[in-house]
Design an enzyme around this catalytic site. Structure first.
Site, PDB file in Angstrom:
ATOM      1  N   GLY A  38      -1.326  22.635 -28.398  1.00  0.00           N
ATOM      2  CA  GLY A  38      -0.806  21.771 -27.336  1.00  0.00           C
ATOM      3  C   GLY A  38       0.103  20.694 -27.894  1.00  0.00           C
ATOM      4  O   GLY A  38       0.174  19.583 -27.360  1.00  0.00           O
TER       5      GLY A  38
ATOM      6  N   GLY B 204       2.695  15.345 -24.480  1.00  0.00           N
ATOM      7  CA  GLY B 204       1.561  14.454 -24.319  1.00  0.00           C
ATOM      8  C   GLY B 204       0.938  13.992 -25.625  1.00  0.00           C
ATOM      9  O   GLY B 204       1.627  13.692 -26.605  1.00  0.00           O
TER      10      GLY B 204
ATOM     11  N   GLY C 260      -0.770  15.676 -27.787  1.00  0.00           N
ATOM     12  CA  GLY C 260      -0.531  16.594 -28.896  1.00  0.00           C
ATOM     13  C   GLY C 260       0.787  16.326 -29.592  1.00  0.00           C
ATOM     14  O   GLY C 260       0.871  16.327 -30.825  1.00  0.00           O
TER      15      GLY C 260
ATOM     16  N   TYR D  86     -13.974  21.712 -15.859  1.00  0.00           N
ATOM     17  CA  TYR D  86     -13.406  20.898 -16.937  1.00  0.00           C
ATOM     18  C   TYR D  86     -14.508  20.141 -17.669  1.00  0.00           C
ATOM     19  O   TYR D  86     -14.516  20.072 -18.906  1.00  0.00           O
ATOM     20  CB  TYR D  86     -12.392  19.922 -16.334  1.00  0.00           C
ATOM     21  CG  TYR D  86     -11.736  18.997 -17.342  1.00  0.00           C
ATOM     22  CD1 TYR D  86     -10.828  19.494 -18.270  1.00  0.00           C
ATOM     23  CD2 TYR D  86     -12.014  17.634 -17.342  1.00  0.00           C
ATOM     24  CE1 TYR D  86     -10.209  18.647 -19.180  1.00  0.00           C
ATOM     25  CE2 TYR D  86     -11.405  16.788 -18.248  1.00  0.00           C
ATOM     26  CZ  TYR D  86     -10.505  17.295 -19.167  1.00  0.00           C
ATOM     27  OH  TYR D  86      -9.898  16.463 -20.078  1.00  0.00           O
TER      28      TYR D  86
END
Length: 299
Positions: free
Chosen positions: A15, A19, A21, A171
């Site tokens: 990722g 963001g 990452g 999640y």
């Protein structure tokens, strides 16, 4: 964040195209590490690599196409990394999906959120184990979330349609699984040079909110950026601390030290109580091996 020199180290960040990452990649590259940016699509990976090179003129960075919702993609990506023959010092399991509005499945038929956030990273870490074991002192940093602390959080029937409930319920299970996986990996890797650490980055407005209704995305943007949250760069600090701080130990949980762990400087905190039972760790590990067909060998 002032982190130690990472010259001579090789890192892989899932990722890493946006963001938290992406900010993790930039910081590690800025500290001298060779960084592999892993993301789902070639175009986004190439854009991220170019952006890192623009931000850090001396960056040693390369791209890797990796879809954590596909065991075939994981196998191909890991094979490409291993083919290079280089040790892997840092594996940052950062990628994730959140609040998918309806039950979806991965390419292999797993519920999407749990399949991506936990099973995908379990399979990737196992496939990259030879490169991690070859490093002088490897770290596996897995990004969880504050919801892992939710009262009543459980890993019962993580893949069944009946247990999906809602996007956030799935999640929560996946983020609890992240810390359970970390603790079980720490137990099984004891005696090796691998240190497994979990982190909770705090709250930030990132691409994770893309599945929320539009009005909630707007509200999240305003609230997170102006009042209780932090920038993605600040939210990357727990991951960077876990990956580079010399005082971090196997099985630690690094979180922000601010109010309600929403933001602040990284520090080590207690693990969510629901994650600490070794029997839960063994069951999750065995299920994960059965589903992914990936077995870990620490010899």
């Amino acid at each position: 964040m002032d982190i130690p020199s990472q010259v001579g180290k090789r890192a892989l960040v899932t990722g890493g195209t946006g963001g938290i990452g992406f900010e993790t990649v930039v910081a590690l590259a800025g500290a001298g590490a060779e960084v592999v940016v892993a993301g789902r699509g070639r175009a986004k990976v190439d854009q991220a690599v170019a952006a890192v090179r623009e931000a850090v003129g001396t960056a040693k960075v390369e791209g890797l196409v990796l879809d954590l919702a596909s065991l075939a993609s994981i196998d191909g990506a890991a094979s490409a990394v291993l083919a290079g023959g280089q040790p892997l010092d840092l594996l940052i399991n950062n990628a994730g999906v959140m609040a998918v509005p309806e039950r979806r499945e991965t390419a292999d038929g797993f519920e999407l959120t749990f399949g991506t956030n936990h099973l995908g990273h379990f399979a990737l870490t196992g496939r990259l184990l030879p490169a991690l074991l070859a490093a002088p002192a490897a770290r596996v940093v897995t990004v969880s979330a504050k919801v892992a602390r939710n009262k009543g959080a459980t890993l019962e029937d993580p893949l069944s349609a009946q247990s999906y409930g809602s996007g956030m319920a799935s999640y929560t299970k996946s983020k609890l699984a992240n810390v359970v996986f970390t603790l079980e990996l720490a137990r099984r890797a004891a005696g090796t040079r691998i240190t497994a650490v979990a982190v909770h980055p705090g709250t930030s407005n990132t691409g994770l909110q893309q599945h929320l209704p539009k009005y909630m995305q707007v509200m999240a943007s305003v609230v997170l950026e102006r009042f209780v949250g932090q920038s993605p760069a600040d939210a990357a600090r727990p991951s960077l601390y876990a990956a580079t701080n010399s005082g971090v130990k196997a099985g630690d949980f690094v979180v922000p030290d601010g109010r309600a762990e929403l933001r602040g400087a990284p520090h080590v905190a207690e693990m969510p109580p629901a994650a600490t039972d070794p029997a839960v760790g063994r069951r999750l590990w065995e299920l994960s091996e059965q589903l992914t067909h990936v077995s870990y060998s620490f010899r």
